[in-house]
Design a protein around this motif. Structure first.
Motif, short mmCIF file in Angstrom:
data_model
loop_
_atom_site.label_atom_id
_atom_site.label_comp_id
_atom_site.label_asym_id
_atom_site.label_seq_id
_atom_site.Cartn_x
_atom_site.Cartn_y
_atom_site.Cartn_z
N SER A 62 0.83 -1.22 0.00
CA SER A 62 0.00 0.00 0.00
C SER A 62 0.86 1.27 0.00
O SER A 62 1.92 1.30 0.61
CB SER A 62 -0.88 0.04 1.25
OG SER A 62 -1.75 -1.06 1.27
N THR A 63 0.32 2.29 -0.68
CA THR A 63 1.03 3.57 -0.71
C THR A 63 0.12 4.68 -0.20
O THR A 63 0.40 5.86 -0.39
CB THR A 63 1.46 3.91 -2.16
OG1 THR A 63 0.31 3.77 -3.00
CG2 THR A 63 2.56 2.98 -2.65
N ASP A 64 -1.01 4.30 0.41
CA ASP A 64 -2.01 5.31 0.81
C ASP A 64 -2.03 5.57 2.32
O ASP A 64 -2.98 6.16 2.83
CB ASP A 64 -3.42 4.84 0.36
CG ASP A 64 -3.86 3.60 1.12
OD1 ASP A 64 -3.00 2.93 1.74
OD2 ASP A 64 -5.07 3.29 1.10
N GLY A 65 -1.02 5.10 3.02
CA GLY A 65 -0.99 5.32 4.47
C GLY A 65 -1.48 4.13 5.28
O GLY A 65 -1.49 4.18 6.52
N THR A 66 -1.88 3.06 4.61
CA THR A 66 -2.35 1.86 5.32
C THR A 66 -1.26 1.30 6.25
O THR A 66 -1.52 1.01 7.42
CB THR A 66 -2.78 0.77 4.30
OG1 THR A 66 -3.92 1.25 3.58
CG2 THR A 66 -3.13 -0.54 4.97
N GLN A 67 -0.05 1.19 5.73
CA GLN A 67 1.05 0.63 6.55
C GLN A 67 1.33 1.52 7.75
O GLN A 67 1.53 1.04 8.87
CB GLN A 67 2.31 0.48 5.70
CG GLN A 67 2.18 -0.55 4.59
CD GLN A 67 3.45 -0.71 3.77
OE1 GLN A 67 4.53 -0.23 4.12
NE2 GLN A 67 3.34 -1.37 2.63
N GLU A 68 1.32 2.83 7.53
CA GLU A 68 1.59 3.78 8.62
C GLU A 68 0.49 3.70 9.67
O GLU A 68 0.75 3.79 10.86
CB GLU A 68 1.67 5.22 8.06
CG GLU A 68 2.90 5.50 7.19
CD GLU A 68 2.82 4.86 5.79
OE1 GLU A 68 1.75 4.36 5.39
OE2 GLU A 68 3.86 4.88 5.09
N PHE A 69 -0.76 3.50 9.22
CA PHE A 69 -1.88 3.38 10.16
C PHE A 69 -1.67 2.19 11.08
O PHE A 69 -1.82 2.28 12.30
CB PHE A 69 -3.19 3.23 9.37
CG PHE A 69 -4.42 3.12 10.24
CD1 PHE A 69 -5.09 4.26 10.67
CD2 PHE A 69 -4.90 1.88 10.63
CE1 PHE A 69 -6.22 4.16 11.48
CE2 PHE A 69 -6.03 1.77 11.45
CZ PHE A 69 -6.69 2.91 11.87
#
Ligand code: GTP
Ligand code: MG
Length: 232
Positions: A39-46
């Motif tokens: 993912s590049t939409d912030g999923t991993q950061e979430f």
């Protein structure tokens, strides 16, 4: 606390993930893993913000994700949940309960008595009919006498880690679930289903384009055919 792993399957699902987060039974599972397809939409950061370990797949595909989960998890029971709005978080523990009660595989079924399928409109009704046909064919060709499995292809499911490894699956992308169900039927395993209510996608984009994925299911059927009752 359940001695199981909750596996959250994501590929750019930040909107669904945010919307559903408070409904997920995170605290009930000994292990929770964000299994991400890149993912590049912030999923991993979430996930990281929430203190959830993230496993990023080396290559995309839900099939790859299932195998990565089996390797990454230390629990014996795995519940797979995709936070895109289609799946009802209330069913997560129900699926795990089926495994606790002795099932090898547990599937949230969108068809059959008491279930609700999201498919509305002509094209989507056709998709539901195709799904139903794939399930009927799988039961007929591979069942060893188990009760009918209504939803052989749904991704919302749970299975024992050992069972998943033993199945030695090969599918890289969407029809991984079909291969798992077919091979489980063929081995005579116990497959429990819980009726579910499929919801609408929340934000993001669909990754499963209907026609190519439909064809991929037929390819799985052909690959598994030598193990069917036709050749027994
Ligand atoms: N880890 C991982 N997850 C994936 C991958 N591809 C799709 N997913 C997730 O799998 C779930 C199902 O994918 P969807 O695109 O929603 O497929 P679908 O449910 O058939 O399509 P919709 O009806 O539009 O929701 C979603 O949560 C996706 O983010 C992948 O390569 N890796
Ligand atoms: Mg979906």
């Amino acid at each position: 606390m359940r001695d199981s792993a909750l596996i959250l399957l994501t590929l750019n699902e930040i909107e669904g993930l945010r919307a559903l987060w408070d409904q997920l039974p995170i605290g009930e599972f000994r292990e929770v893993i964000g299994l991400d397809g890149g993912s590049t939409d912030g999923t991993q950061e979430f996930f990281k913000e929430k203190g959830i370990p993230v496993v990023v797949q080396p290559i995309r595909g839900r099939g790859v994700a299932f195998r990565c989960a089996a390797e990454a998890a230390s629990s014996e029971r795995l519940v797979f949940f995709s936070p895109d709005g289609n799946e009802d978080p209330a069913d997560i523990v129900r699926l795990d309960d089926c495994l606790i009660a002795g099932a090898d595989v547990a599937i949230a079924r969108r068809f059959g008595p008491g279930a609700v399928n999201e498919e509305d409109g002509e094209l989507l009704k056709l998709r539901a009919r195709v799904n139903d046909t794939l399930s009927q064919v799988a039961n007929r060709l591979f069942s060893t006498g188990q009760p009918r499995v209504y939803d052989t292809i749904n991704g919302f499911r749970a299975l024992r880690r050992k069972a998943l490894l033993e199945l030695d699956t090969t599918v890289k992308r969407f029809p991984i679930e079909y291969q798992i169900t077919i091979r489980s039927l063929q081995r005579g395993w116990r497959i429990d289903e819980v009726p579910t209510k499929e919801g609408q996608r929340i934000g993001g984009e669909r990754k499963a384009a209907s026609w190519p994925v439909g064809v991929d299911h037929l390819k799985v059927l052909l690959t598994e055919l030598p193990r069917s009752r036709l050749f027994a």
